[in-house]
Design an enzyme around this catalytic site. Structure first.
Site, PDB file in Angstrom:
ATOM      1  N   ASP A   8       0.873  -1.169   0.000  1.00 40.54           N
ATOM      2  CA  ASP A   8       0.000   0.000   0.000  1.00 40.54           C
ATOM      3  C   ASP A   8       0.913   1.223   0.000  1.00 40.54           C
ATOM      4  O   ASP A   8       1.539   1.538   1.008  1.00 40.54           O
ATOM      5  CB  ASP A   8      -0.893  -0.021   1.248  1.00 40.54           C
ATOM      6  CG  ASP A   8      -1.693   1.268   1.408  1.00 40.54           C
ATOM      7  OD1 ASP A   8      -1.639   2.129   0.509  1.00 40.54           O
ATOM      8  OD2 ASP A   8      -2.373   1.408   2.448  1.00 40.54           O
ATOM      9  N   LYS A  69       2.635  11.404  -3.333  1.00 39.28           N
ATOM     10  CA  LYS A  69       1.601  10.725  -4.108  1.00 39.28           C
ATOM     11  C   LYS A  69       0.671  11.730  -4.793  1.00 39.28           C
ATOM     12  O   LYS A  69       0.114  11.460  -5.850  1.00 39.28           O
ATOM     13  CB  LYS A  69       0.799   9.828  -3.163  1.00 39.28           C
ATOM     14  CG  LYS A  69      -0.172   8.889  -3.842  1.00 39.28           C
ATOM     15  CD  LYS A  69      -0.751   7.958  -2.798  1.00 39.28           C
ATOM     16  CE  LYS A  69      -1.768   6.999  -3.374  1.00 39.28           C
ATOM     17  NZ  LYS A  69      -2.282   6.105  -2.326  1.00 39.28           N
ATOM     18  N   GLU A 167      -7.363   0.671  -4.361  1.00 35.49           N
ATOM     19  CA  GLU A 167      -7.369   0.558  -2.900  1.00 35.49           C
ATOM     20  C   GLU A 167      -8.714   0.089  -2.323  1.00 35.49           C
ATOM     21  O   GLU A 167      -8.734  -0.836  -1.505  1.00 35.49           O
ATOM     22  CB  GLU A 167      -6.909   1.884  -2.274  1.00 35.49           C
ATOM     23  CG  GLU A 167      -5.406   2.073  -2.470  1.00 35.49           C
ATOM     24  CD  GLU A 167      -4.944   3.517  -2.451  1.00 35.49           C
ATOM     25  OE1 GLU A 167      -5.751   4.393  -2.075  1.00 35.49           O
ATOM     26  OE2 GLU A 167      -3.792   3.769  -2.816  1.00 35.49           O
ATOM     27  N   ASP A 189     -13.417   5.146   1.075  1.00 35.99           N
ATOM     28  CA  ASP A 189     -11.979   5.135   1.369  1.00 35.99           C
ATOM     29  C   ASP A 189     -11.446   6.568   1.385  1.00 35.99           C
ATOM     30  O   ASP A 189     -11.251   7.176   0.338  1.00 35.99           O
ATOM     31  CB  ASP A 189     -11.263   4.286   0.306  1.00 35.99           C
ATOM     32  CG  ASP A 189      -9.753   4.226   0.522  1.00 35.99           C
ATOM     33  OD1 ASP A 189      -9.246   4.899   1.443  1.00 35.99           O
ATOM     34  OD2 ASP A 189      -9.082   3.519  -0.243  1.00 35.99           O
TER      35      ASP A 189
END
Lengths: 612, 235
Positions: A8, A69, A167, A189
């Site tokens: 992850d 990210k 994810e 999420d």
């Protein structure tokens, strides 16, 4: 088959996990921590990753990169709005984002590769074997460029990325191991920098994603920013100081705000205390959960629109959702939970640790690929419509959003001028009608077409989105059956040649990096202790005797003398000696702070000081 | 998609006889024997469809062809699995949507037609002029409560009309299915009978496409996010 790990790669933290005997395991580092802060520090001596990098954030803000990210697969224009929140320097350009660190420039995939390499090493140390294959997760709403950038990062780190998994779907696999009854599932999420909603149907071991939506620029980072902006205004009012230009102070404030936000998930009120020595004051402020919620309510509201769109695309109403799953650290925020519960009208699942569940799901997917798990299969979708530019600046959709992947579409092209041997195509992703409102993925150049009168060549181009959600393009001339050659110019990505070069460079540097990393960590530890000692001496020199003061200053000088040398053990010993010599002083300071607090303030405030 | 016979395994050259995995070497075979999306799922070319049954067939193929199951296979097998999966996915997506299903059937029966151009239903022409006027007015100035209500009423009326068109489409579909069921007995007449049915379906699709365009224009004028209205794909 060699082991495949699940990774992850998060905005705030990253993790690595694997399956052992049908059970997922998240791999800790040597100190037992499973979360690796997604922070990379560039120092004069080398590169730091994780906690060591995070610790030097305040001291070395311009060379410490976090939340990278958010920059993956982006162009400068995409991110310039939020650059004021980053202390590091992003170079203005019209292509892929580049970050300037001292005298070099690095791209986001290279920074992510350093995080991945650290996880790879952690897994290798834990498993006692070389790890070369991985499944890496990305936000479901990531576009092709962002996915490709993630894959590139894996390659640079020396990992073969067997699958890019979304994810929320990874999380559904993790829950699917034991906890889901089946039926329709909504996965909400909310991570550090991104938000996804995915609607699935789970039946007979098939995890079919019906629709997904989201916002790749919305997460806990934004909660922190809202709080920081509010605190900056408060500091200006109360202390007359504008800290916006002080990068170090801003980082202290950001870390303090983040910690306060986290505490407010479990407490009704908390106290933020940050000494700004350079500015001559200590900022102390009580914050209530209600105040935080007022600040972040608009952000939480922004997650609900995508939820409704995903439901509409899935052809379901909120009431038709059987189970709701919460994923991502930011779903600990009570306001987010409340709003999700209101929207779906049911209590969401949150039994699995929201920080770990995605990595666990990645490990499950890795085991499916390895042939371990055979009764679970994930059918995911492409989050955004894919199309090509048409005359007049419009976009013609070839593959609509929420199409199950892998999927393909064919389109015929021809020439418009006699003897033309090259045809250009512009490939886009997005939901708007005009090219300029969508995301440019790449320009393709079909060449090697035999010269013919205009309109005669018939070139069939196949657009295939693979199970990673990544586009592959093939072309052939139908008359001759000859494959046309295609040159790809990614709009916001690295070319193959660039990735190759980065892989080479990273191998060259890999060895020296390990040695210097240990040295840097020792130096950082030394700096932390030096800093703490100097601060303690400033506050408490009147509280201890001359002899003790001399002892401390002696140890301090000894450490400073070896700090810049290359003898790691000497630095560590001197650090330890200095640490020991200040224990008594630290105790006295703690007592006096407590006494002061007891006489003037309530105990909870004194104890509510952040640990940092 | 082309119909091509597939008698020999690409890998070991033994007879495969329409199987999707070679009986000799167990390698996956390209799904090129399928002639169309109905054929993919072993279904007749009928418009009435049991969605649960379709889903079960789709899941069955996914369990056989999905690239996840070919991670350790050769590059050739991986490429075949990718193509087969892509085909199965597209076939499922097309057939599960009643409108896309009809459009696809018309394409199959009449040769490739790319999209059916929208056409206003004749009985609505007058009303459409009024709608256009209202839209112009809305564009020219800020939306007042009265215009807003007018646009919303109009949109509701047109959505109702679209539902009626979709009902009619189902009726024609049932006639089509009856024809397919009876076709073995009277295959001579079949061509004469099916053409008018296909024409009626095309007429309804054209009207429906027109209504959808106007409904979206109304939504835009009302300042609603057009993404929320792009959701009519699934029914």
């Amino acid at each position: 088959m060699p082991r495949i790990v699940g990774i992850d790669l998060g905005t705030t933290n990253s993790l690595v996990a694997y399956m052992e005997g049908g059970f997922p395991k998240v791999i800790p580092d040597a100190e037992g921590h499973v979360l690796l802060p997604s922070v990379v520090g560039f120092t004069a001596d080398g590169i730091l990753v994780g906690d060591a990098a995070k610790r030097q954030l305040v001291r070395n803000p311009t060379r410490t990169i976090y939340s990278v990210k958010r920059l993956m697969g982006k162009g400068y224009d995409d991110v310039k709005e939020e650059l004021r929140y980053f202390p590091f320097h992003v170079v203005p350009s019209d292509e892929v984002v580049k970050i300037r660190v001292a005298d070099r420039e690095v791209t986001p995939p290279e920074v992510s590769a350093l995080i991945l390499r650290s996880l790879k090493e952690r897994a290798e140390a834990h498993l006692g074997e070389v790890v070369t294959k991985a499944v890496i997760t990305v936000p479901a709403y990531f576009n092709d460029s962002q996915r490709q950038a993630t894959k590139d990062a894996g390659r640079i780190a020396g990992l073969e990325v067997l699958r890019i998994v979304n994810e929320p779907t990874a999380a559904s696999l993790a829950y699917g191991l034991h906890r889901l009854k089946g039926g329709t599932v909504a996965v909400y999420d909310l991570g550090g920098g991104t938000f996804d909603i995915s609607i699935l149907r789970v039946k007979d071991g098939i995890f079919e994603v019906l629709a997904t939506n989201g916002n790749t620029h919305l997460g806990g980072d934004d909660f922190d920013r809202a709080l920081v902006d509010w605190l900056l205004a408060d500091i200006e009012t109360r202390h007359g100081a504008d800290l916006r230009a002080d990068l170090e102070a801003l980082q202290e404030l950001r870390l303090g705000a983040e910690a306060a936000k986290c505490r407010l998930s479990f407490e009704e009120r908390t106290v933020l205390t940050i000494p700004f020595a350079q500015h001559g004051f200590t900022y102390r402020r009580e914050i209530s959960r209600a105040e935080l919620e007022t600040l972040i309510e608009p952000l939480v509201q922004q997650t609900l629109g995508p939820c409704r769109l995903a439901l509409a695309d899935a052809g379901l109403s909120a009431a038709q959702i059987d189970e709701v799953v919460l994923v991502g650290g930011s779903t600990r925020v009570p306001l987010a939970r409340r709003r999700v519960q209101e929207l779906f009208g049911k209590l969401p699942h949150s039994q699995l640790n929201p920080d770990e569940v995605v990595a666990v799901g990645a490990a499950v997917q890795a085991d499916i690929l390895a042939g371990g798990i055979t009764n679970m299969l994930l059918l995911d979708v492409t989050p955004l419509s894919l199309g090509i530019e048409t005359l007049g600046g419009g976009m013609s959709v070839l593959i609509p959003r929420n199409t199950t992947i892998p999927t393909s579409a064919k389109e015929l092209f021809t020439t418009s001028v006699d003897g033309q041997t090259v045809v250009d195509m512009h490939v886009l992703q997005g939901e708007r009608e005009l090219v300029k409102n969508n995301r440019s993925l790449a320009r393709f150049e079909l060449s090697g077409i035999d010269p013919m009168p205009a309109g005669m060549p018939r070139i069939e181009v196949t657009f295939l989105i693979d199970a990673n959600g990544i586009l592959q393009v093939n072309a052939k001339e139908l008359r001759t059956g000859k494959a046309a050659s295609i040159e790809v110019k990614p709009s916001y990505g690295l070319t193959d040649a660039e990735v190759e070069r980065m892989i080479e460079e990273s191998f060259i540097h890999a060895e020296e990096d390990v040695a210097s990393r240990l040295l840097i960590e020792a130096r950082n530890e030394a700096d932390t202790v030096i800093r703490a000692t100097e601060r303690a001496l400033g506050q408490g020199s009147g509280l201890i005797g001359q002899e003790e003061t001399a002892q401390i200053t002696g140890a301090l000088a000894a450490l400073k003398a070896v700090r810049d040398g290359s003898d790691r053990d000497a630095i560590r010993e001197a650090t330890e000696r200095l640490n020991q010599s200040t224990l008594h002083l630290a105790e006295i300071l703690m007592d006096s702070a407590l006494k002061e607090a007891l006489t003037s303030k309530r105990v909870t405030e004194a104890l509510g000081k952040p640990e940092r | 998609m082309t119909r091509s016979s597939r008698d020999l395994c690409w890998n070991c050259q033994s007879e495969v006889g329409g199987e999707y995995f070679c009986p000799q070497c167990v390698k996956v075979q390209p799904a090129s024997v399928w002639s169309d999306y109905f054929d993919v799922f072993g279904l007749p070319r009928k418009l009435g469809l049991d969605l649960e049954d379709l889903q079960r067939r789709f899941y069955d193929w996914s369990r056989k062809f999905h690239p996840d199951l070919f991670q350790r296979a050769t590059p050739e097998e991986q490429a075949i699995s990718l193509e087969n999966s892509a085909l199965v996915n597209t076939a499922y997506r097309t057939l599960r949507d009643p409108i896309a299903r009809v459009e696809y059937l018309i394409g199959l029966e009449e040769g490739a037609v790319k999209g059916i151009p929208p056409k206003a239903p004749l009985d609505l022409l007058e009303e459409m002029l009024e709608v256009q006027e209202a839209l112009e007015a809305a564009k020219a100035s800020a939306l007042d409560a009265e215009t807003r209500k007018r646009l919303m009423d109009e949109r509701a009326r047109l959505a109702e009309r679209r539902r009626a068109e979709e009902e009619r489409l189902l009726d024609v579909g049932r006639e089509w299915d009856a024809l397919v069921d009876g076709s073995r007995a009277a295959s001579r007449d079949r061509d004469d009978l099916r053409r008018p049915l296909l024409d009626r379906m095309k007429g309804i699709l054209a009207a429906r496409a027109y209504l959808t365009t106007v409904i979206n224009d109304l939504s835009d004028a009302l300042g609603e996010d057009s993404q929320t209205h792009a959701s009519h794909r699934r029914h």
